[in-house]
Design a protein around this motif. Structure first.
Motif, mmCIF file in Angstrom:
data_model
loop_
_atom_site.group_PDB
_atom_site.id
_atom_site.type_symbol
_atom_site.label_atom_id
_atom_site.label_comp_id
_atom_site.label_asym_id
_atom_site.label_seq_id
_atom_site.Cartn_x
_atom_site.Cartn_y
_atom_site.Cartn_z
ATOM 1 N N LEU A 46 0.803 -1.207 0.098
ATOM 2 C CA LEU A 46 0.014 0.001 -0.024
ATOM 3 C C LEU A 46 0.734 1.351 0.010
ATOM 4 O O LEU A 46 0.567 2.262 -0.669
ATOM 5 N N GLY A 47 1.877 1.180 0.651
ATOM 6 C CA GLY A 47 2.740 2.385 0.799
ATOM 7 C C GLY A 47 3.467 2.687 -0.545
ATOM 8 O O GLY A 47 3.612 4.001 -0.942
ATOM 9 N N SER A 48 3.941 1.431 -1.278
ATOM 10 C CA SER A 48 4.556 1.727 -2.477
ATOM 11 C C SER A 48 3.709 2.334 -3.341
ATOM 12 O O SER A 48 3.800 3.112 -4.285
ATOM 13 N N ILE A 49 2.137 1.899 -3.637
ATOM 14 C CA ILE A 49 1.356 2.441 -4.371
ATOM 15 C C ILE A 49 0.970 3.925 -4.115
ATOM 16 O O ILE A 49 0.894 4.640 -4.904
ATOM 17 N N LEU A 50 0.658 4.254 -2.545
ATOM 18 C CA LEU A 50 0.411 5.440 -2.332
ATOM 19 C C LEU A 50 1.470 6.610 -2.307
ATOM 20 O O LEU A 50 1.336 7.740 -2.459
ATOM 21 N N LEU A 51 2.688 6.150 -1.795
ATOM 22 C CA LEU A 51 3.877 7.019 -1.601
ATOM 23 C C LEU A 51 4.779 6.914 -2.473
ATOM 24 O O LEU A 51 5.789 7.832 -2.406
ATOM 25 N N GLY A 52 4.881 5.982 -3.443
ATOM 26 C CA GLY A 52 5.969 5.873 -4.478
ATOM 27 C C GLY A 52 6.971 4.780 -4.011
ATOM 28 O O GLY A 52 7.111 4.425 -2.782
ATOM 29 N N PRO A 53 8.040 4.688 -4.898
ATOM 30 C CA PRO A 53 8.823 3.505 -4.621
ATOM 31 C C PRO A 53 10.035 3.825 -3.540
ATOM 32 O O PRO A 53 10.306 2.971 -2.836
ATOM 33 N N LYS A 54 10.325 5.190 -3.427
ATOM 34 C CA LYS A 54 11.391 5.529 -2.405
ATOM 35 C C LYS A 54 10.996 5.275 -1.170
ATOM 36 O O LYS A 54 11.465 4.417 -0.102
ATOM 37 N N ARG A 55 9.667 5.858 -0.593
ATOM 38 C CA ARG A 55 8.970 5.571 0.710
ATOM 39 C C ARG A 55 8.621 3.898 0.757
ATOM 40 O O ARG A 55 8.712 3.473 2.015
ATOM 41 N N VAL A 115 4.535 -1.830 -11.276
ATOM 42 C CA VAL A 115 3.371 -2.743 -11.736
ATOM 43 C C VAL A 115 1.733 -1.972 -11.828
ATOM 44 O O VAL A 115 1.290 -1.860 -12.932
ATOM 45 N N TYR A 116 1.677 -1.267 -10.763
ATOM 46 C CA TYR A 116 0.309 -0.419 -11.013
ATOM 47 C C TYR A 116 0.314 0.625 -11.954
ATOM 48 O O TYR A 116 -0.591 0.839 -12.767
ATOM 49 N N ARG A 117 1.459 1.250 -12.026
ATOM 50 C CA ARG A 117 1.520 2.529 -13.185
ATOM 51 C C ARG A 117 1.488 1.841 -14.343
ATOM 52 O O ARG A 117 0.988 2.369 -15.240
ATOM 53 N N LEU A 118 2.224 0.852 -14.623
ATOM 54 C CA LEU A 118 2.242 0.005 -15.869
ATOM 55 C C LEU A 118 0.928 -0.546 -16.435
ATOM 56 O O LEU A 118 0.468 -0.119 -17.484
ATOM 57 N N ALA A 119 0.408 -1.116 -15.388
ATOM 58 C CA ALA A 119 -1.010 -1.673 -15.687
ATOM 59 C C ALA A 119 -2.011 -0.535 -15.857
ATOM 60 O O ALA A 119 -3.013 -0.880 -16.786
ATOM 61 N N LYS A 120 -1.934 0.296 -15.415
ATOM 62 C CA LYS A 120 -2.870 1.604 -15.298
ATOM 63 C C LYS A 120 -2.693 2.395 -16.802
ATOM 64 O O LYS A 120 -3.651 2.596 -17.382
ATOM 65 N N LYS A 121 -1.509 2.362 -17.137
ATOM 66 C CA LYS A 121 -0.981 2.754 -18.427
ATOM 67 C C LYS A 121 -1.612 2.112 -19.547
ATOM 68 O O LYS A 121 -2.205 2.670 -20.750
ATOM 69 N N LEU A 122 -1.287 0.553 -19.228
ATOM 70 C CA LEU A 122 -1.701 -0.387 -20.509
ATOM 71 C C LEU A 122 -3.443 -0.538 -20.425
ATOM 72 O O LEU A 122 -3.985 -0.617 -21.831
ATOM 73 N N TRP A 123 -4.281 -0.415 -19.519
ATOM 74 C CA TRP A 123 -5.504 -0.800 -19.641
ATOM 75 C C TRP A 123 -6.313 -0.100 -19.004
ATOM 76 O O TRP A 123 -7.533 0.021 -19.125
ATOM 77 N N GLY A 124 -5.827 0.880 -18.089
ATOM 78 C CA GLY A 124 -6.595 1.951 -17.640
ATOM 79 C C GLY A 124 -7.523 1.468 -16.607
ATOM 80 O O GLY A 124 -8.617 2.566 -16.383
ATOM 81 N N LYS A 125 -7.843 0.496 -15.818
ATOM 82 C CA LYS A 125 -8.625 -0.058 -15.054
ATOM 83 C C LYS A 125 -7.903 0.008 -13.517
ATOM 84 O O LYS A 125 -6.935 -0.833 -13.241
ATOM 85 N N GLU A 126 -8.610 0.892 -12.809
ATOM 86 C CA GLU A 126 -8.052 1.020 -11.367
ATOM 87 C C GLU A 126 -8.078 -0.557 -10.696
ATOM 88 O O GLU A 126 -6.903 -0.886 -10.145
#
Length: 207
Positions: A46-55, A115-126
């Motif tokens: 959850l932290g990775s998705i919400l706050l980015g890879p560094k945090r 993975v979240y960013r790539l999947a969102k870019k490819l398919w646009g489904k949250e």
């Protein structure tokens, strides 16, 4: 800008608190006799998705350190693979215990974001993107930990587990399916539900 920074710090603090609580309770590490099933990777995902890879990586490091502490103080003979400070009879950890314990957990905080960013870019489904991110984060932990154990501690782990070395990798694959797949399913469901709510709150300026 200050509001965003403060909000990120609050989220980091809350997710860190969740990791600490899960570490200190049976909900975080479920004993299976020879191994621990974990749910602590979920706040890291959850932290990775919400706050980015560094945090996310920082949260993963906290997860890894919690694993090492748990392994050090818990008398399970295979815990030497997770802690260089663990010793039981002739069995003890080493530098490679740090690699097994920390590297996969840090990457749990990195992989889901991409993975979240790539999947969102490819398919646009949250929902699909969040589900795939949850699965990816969980399987990153399981696959790397189990394969690192085989790579760095194969014979010692086989002996401690009372498994013939020749059959160890087959046993590891079985553990991945028996333990890792259900963990990934749970992570996918919780990640999708929780992250969706939190992302909506973010958009509305509530988080």
């Amino acid at each position: 800008m200050n509001h965003e920074k403060t909000a990120s710090m609050v989220k980091m603090a809350l997710l860190t608190a969740v990791i600490v609580v899960l570490t200190a309770t049976p909900l975080g590490y479920i004993p299976l006799g020879f191994m621990w099933a974990t749910t602590i990777h979920i706040p890291v995902i959850l932290g990775s998705i919400l706050l980015g890879p560094k945090r996310g990586a920082v949260l993963g490091l906290i997860f890894g350190i919690s694993s090492m502490v748990k392994a050090t103080i818990t008398p399970v003979i295979t815990n030497f693979v997770f802690s260089p400070f663990f010793a039981m009879g002739d069995t003890h950890g080493s530098f490679w215990s740090l690699v097994v314990c920390l590297v996969p957990r840090i990457l749990v905080g990195v992989v889901p974001y991409y993975v979240y960013r790539l999947a969102k870019k490819l398919w646009g489904k949250e929902n699909l993107s969040l589900t795939l991110a949850g699965i990816a984060g969980s399987m990153t932990n399981t696959l790397l930990v189990m394969n690192f154990i085989y790579l760095f501690f194969g014979r010692a782990y086989a002996q401690a587990s009372q498994v013939a070395f020749e059959g160890l990798y087959a046993a590891i694959v079985s553990m991945i399916f028996i333990n890792g797949v259900p963990e990934a399913v749970v992570a996918a469901i919780i990640t999708c539900l929780a992250a969706r709510i939190l992302l909506k709150m973010e958009k509305r300026g509530m988080a």
